[in-house]
Design a protein around this motif. Structure first.
Motif, PDB file in Angstrom:
ATOM      1  N   THR A  46      22.364 -20.172  -3.118  1.00 25.43           N
ATOM      2  CA  THR A  46      23.861 -20.646  -3.031  1.00 25.43           C
ATOM      3  C   THR A  46      24.844 -19.792  -2.519  1.00 25.43           C
ATOM      4  OG1 THR A  46      23.409 -21.786  -4.687  1.00 25.43           O
ATOM      5  CG2 THR A  46      25.651 -22.017  -4.580  1.00 25.43           C
ATOM      6  N   ARG A  47      24.314 -18.257  -3.265  1.00 28.15           N
ATOM      7  CA  ARG A  47      25.454 -17.119  -3.453  1.00 28.15           C
ATOM      8  C   ARG A  47      25.038 -16.587  -1.539  1.00 28.15           C
ATOM      9  NH1 ARG A  47      26.118 -12.955  -7.935  1.00 28.15           N
ATOM     10  NH2 ARG A  47      27.510 -12.127  -6.115  1.00 28.15           N
ATOM     11  N   LYS A  48      24.182 -16.187  -1.500  1.00 28.13           N
ATOM     12  CA  LYS A  48      24.148 -15.914  -0.120  1.00 28.13           C
ATOM     13  C   LYS A  48      24.784 -16.925   1.488  1.00 28.13           C
ATOM     14  CE  LYS A  48      21.168 -13.249   2.212  1.00 28.13           C
ATOM     15  NZ  LYS A  48      20.058 -11.332   2.246  1.00 28.13           N
ATOM     16  N   VAL A  49      23.874 -18.159   1.059  1.00 25.97           N
ATOM     17  CA  VAL A  49      24.535 -18.877   2.141  1.00 25.97           C
ATOM     18  C   VAL A  49      25.723 -19.862   1.777  1.00 25.97           C
ATOM     19  CG1 VAL A  49      21.753 -18.505   3.792  1.00 25.97           C
ATOM     20  CG2 VAL A  49      22.519 -20.673   2.146  1.00 25.97           C
ATOM     21  N   GLY A  50      25.360 -20.494   0.652  1.00 27.75           N
ATOM     22  CA  GLY A  50      26.883 -21.518   0.041  1.00 27.75           C
ATOM     23  C   GLY A  50      25.840 -22.669   0.017  1.00 27.75           C
ATOM     24  N   GLU A  51      26.578 -23.850  -0.415  1.00 27.91           N
ATOM     25  CA  GLU A  51      25.839 -25.215  -0.985  1.00 27.91           C
ATOM     26  C   GLU A  51      25.034 -24.955  -0.465  1.00 27.91           C
ATOM     27  OE1 GLU A  51      25.178 -27.457  -3.924  1.00 27.91           O
ATOM     28  OE2 GLU A  51      26.548 -25.753  -4.199  1.00 27.91           O
ATOM     29  N   VAL A  52      23.688 -25.322  -0.441  1.00 29.30           N
ATOM     30  CA  VAL A  52      22.986 -26.409  -0.113  1.00 29.30           C
ATOM     31  C   VAL A  52      22.512 -27.955  -0.279  1.00 29.30           C
ATOM     32  CG1 VAL A  52      20.087 -25.818   0.206  1.00 29.30           C
ATOM     33  CG2 VAL A  52      21.482 -23.553  -0.237  1.00 29.30           C
ATOM     34  N   PRO A  53      22.265 -28.624   1.093  1.00 25.92           N
ATOM     35  CA  PRO A  53      22.281 -29.888   0.916  1.00 25.92           C
ATOM     36  C   PRO A  53      20.992 -30.348  -0.262  1.00 25.92           C
ATOM     37  CG  PRO A  53      22.517 -28.884   2.998  1.00 25.92           C
ATOM     38  CD  PRO A  53      22.061 -28.283   2.135  1.00 25.92           C
ATOM     39  N   LEU A  75      14.325 -14.384   1.480  1.00 25.38           N
ATOM     40  CA  LEU A  75      15.794 -15.282   1.375  1.00 25.38           C
ATOM     41  C   LEU A  75      16.123 -13.174   1.814  1.00 25.38           C
ATOM     42  CD1 LEU A  75      15.944 -16.646  -1.905  1.00 25.38           C
ATOM     43  CD2 LEU A  75      16.680 -17.362   0.186  1.00 25.38           C
ATOM     44  N   LEU A  76      16.070 -12.247   1.004  1.00 22.90           N
ATOM     45  CA  LEU A  76      16.502 -10.736   1.928  1.00 22.90           C
ATOM     46  C   LEU A  76      17.111 -10.832   3.237  1.00 22.90           C
ATOM     47  CD1 LEU A  76      13.785  -8.792  -0.097  1.00 22.90           C
ATOM     48  CD2 LEU A  76      16.497  -9.598  -0.850  1.00 22.90           C
ATOM     49  N   ASP A  77      16.678 -11.742   4.156  1.00 21.40           N
ATOM     50  CA  ASP A  77      16.954 -11.575   5.804  1.00 21.40           C
ATOM     51  C   ASP A  77      17.407 -13.100   6.205  1.00 21.40           C
ATOM     52  OD1 ASP A  77      15.367  -9.523   6.290  1.00 21.40           O
ATOM     53  OD2 ASP A  77      13.288 -10.223   5.833  1.00 21.40           O
ATOM     54  N   LEU A  78      17.991 -13.931   5.274  1.00 23.49           N
ATOM     55  CA  LEU A  78      18.225 -14.971   5.712  1.00 23.49           C
ATOM     56  C   LEU A  78      20.443 -14.823   5.327  1.00 23.49           C
ATOM     57  CD1 LEU A  78      16.426 -17.856   3.806  1.00 23.49           C
ATOM     58  CD2 LEU A  78      16.479 -16.646   6.053  1.00 23.49           C
ATOM     59  N   HIS A  80      22.356 -16.942   7.320  1.00 18.34           N
ATOM     60  CA  HIS A  80      22.791 -18.500   7.451  1.00 18.34           C
ATOM     61  C   HIS A  80      22.398 -19.955   6.835  1.00 18.34           C
ATOM     62  CE1 HIS A  80      26.149 -16.347   9.248  1.00 18.34           C
ATOM     63  NE2 HIS A  80      25.227 -16.513  10.280  1.00 18.34           N
ATOM     64  N   LEU A  81      22.892 -20.745   6.372  1.00 20.35           N
ATOM     65  CA  LEU A  81      21.997 -21.904   6.330  1.00 20.35           C
ATOM     66  C   LEU A  81      20.913 -22.361   7.354  1.00 20.35           C
ATOM     67  CD1 LEU A  81      21.589 -24.559   4.007  1.00 20.35           C
ATOM     68  CD2 LEU A  81      22.858 -26.245   5.614  1.00 20.35           C
ATOM     69  N   GLU A  82      21.532 -22.560   9.185  1.00 18.55           N
ATOM     70  CA  GLU A  82      19.874 -22.697   9.931  1.00 18.55           C
ATOM     71  C   GLU A  82      18.821 -21.436   9.439  1.00 18.55           C
ATOM     72  OE1 GLU A  82      24.056 -21.775  10.331  1.00 18.55           O
ATOM     73  OE2 GLU A  82      24.108 -23.728  10.144  1.00 18.55           O
ATOM     74  N   ASP A  83      19.708 -20.185   8.691  1.00 19.14           N
ATOM     75  CA  ASP A  83      18.357 -19.648   8.526  1.00 19.14           C
ATOM     76  C   ASP A  83      17.029 -19.943   7.833  1.00 19.14           C
ATOM     77  OD1 ASP A  83      19.338 -17.767  10.908  1.00 19.14           O
ATOM     78  OD2 ASP A  83      20.234 -16.555   8.814  1.00 19.14           O
ATOM     79  N   LEU A  84      17.441 -20.595   7.197  1.00 17.61           N
ATOM     80  CA  LEU A  84      16.870 -21.703   5.371  1.00 17.61           C
ATOM     81  C   LEU A  84      16.291 -22.448   5.935  1.00 17.61           C
ATOM     82  CD1 LEU A  84      16.397 -21.576   2.783  1.00 17.61           C
ATOM     83  CD2 LEU A  84      17.931 -22.676   2.389  1.00 17.61           C
ATOM     84  N   ILE A  85      16.947 -23.369   7.153  1.00 16.19           N
ATOM     85  CA  ILE A  85      16.534 -24.606   7.819  1.00 16.19           C
ATOM     86  C   ILE A  85      15.275 -23.866   8.704  1.00 16.19           C
ATOM     87  CG2 ILE A  85      16.585 -26.900   9.453  1.00 16.19           C
ATOM     88  CD1 ILE A  85      19.359 -26.648   7.903  1.00 16.19           C
ATOM     89  N   ASN A  86      15.344 -22.992   9.806  1.00 13.27           N
ATOM     90  CA  ASN A  86      14.730 -22.970  10.497  1.00 13.27           C
ATOM     91  C   ASN A  86      13.057 -22.027   9.766  1.00 13.27           C
ATOM     92  OD1 ASN A  86      16.404 -23.368  12.568  1.00 13.27           O
ATOM     93  ND2 ASN A  86      16.870 -21.346  12.848  1.00 13.27           N
ATOM     94  N   TRP A  87      13.371 -21.278   8.614  1.00 15.64           N
ATOM     95  CA  TRP A  87      12.227 -20.575   8.149  1.00 15.64           C
ATOM     96  C   TRP A  87      11.278 -22.144   7.299  1.00 15.64           C
ATOM     97  CZ3 TRP A  87       9.956 -21.144   3.098  1.00 15.64           C
ATOM     98  CH2 TRP A  87       9.245 -20.309   2.393  1.00 15.64           C
TER      99      TRP A  87
END
Length: 93
Positions: A46-53, A75-78, A80-87
């Motif tokens: 939440t702090r790194k990419v904002g609200e997570v759906p 998480l150290l490399d993410l 944006h939210l898109e980075d998380l989804i891609n991961w």
């Protein structure tokens, strides 16, 4: 019949009123540890990419303990939210 600690046999298990199997003490500790990992990861996300759906959160909650460990490192490399989804997508393959 089941297997626990490399022993196969009949095990006495208990269920609650909702017909859910009650975990053994060690299983409860593992569940709480998993919940703690998940809580820290969600706060950091939440702090790194904002609200997570919610749909993305449910995918995170479905990760194994090892998967959560891998995500905590990723998480150290993410950024944006898109980075998380891609991961998360890369973990399926």
């Amino acid at each position: 019949m089941g297997t626990k600690d490399d022993r196969t046999g009949y095990w006495l298990r208990w269920w609650d009123e909702s017909k859910r199997m009650l975990p053994w003490a060690l299983e409860r500790v593992e569940q709480r540890f998993q919940q703690g990992k998940l809580s820290i990861i969600n706060r950091f996300l939440t702090r790194k990419v904002g609200e997570v759906p919610a749909e993305v959160r449910s995918r995170i909650e479905a990760l194994s303990a090892d998967g959560l460990d891998e995500l905590s490192e990723a998480l150290l490399d993410l950024t944006h939210l898109e980075d998380l989804i891609n991961w998360l997508d890369s973990q399926i393959n």
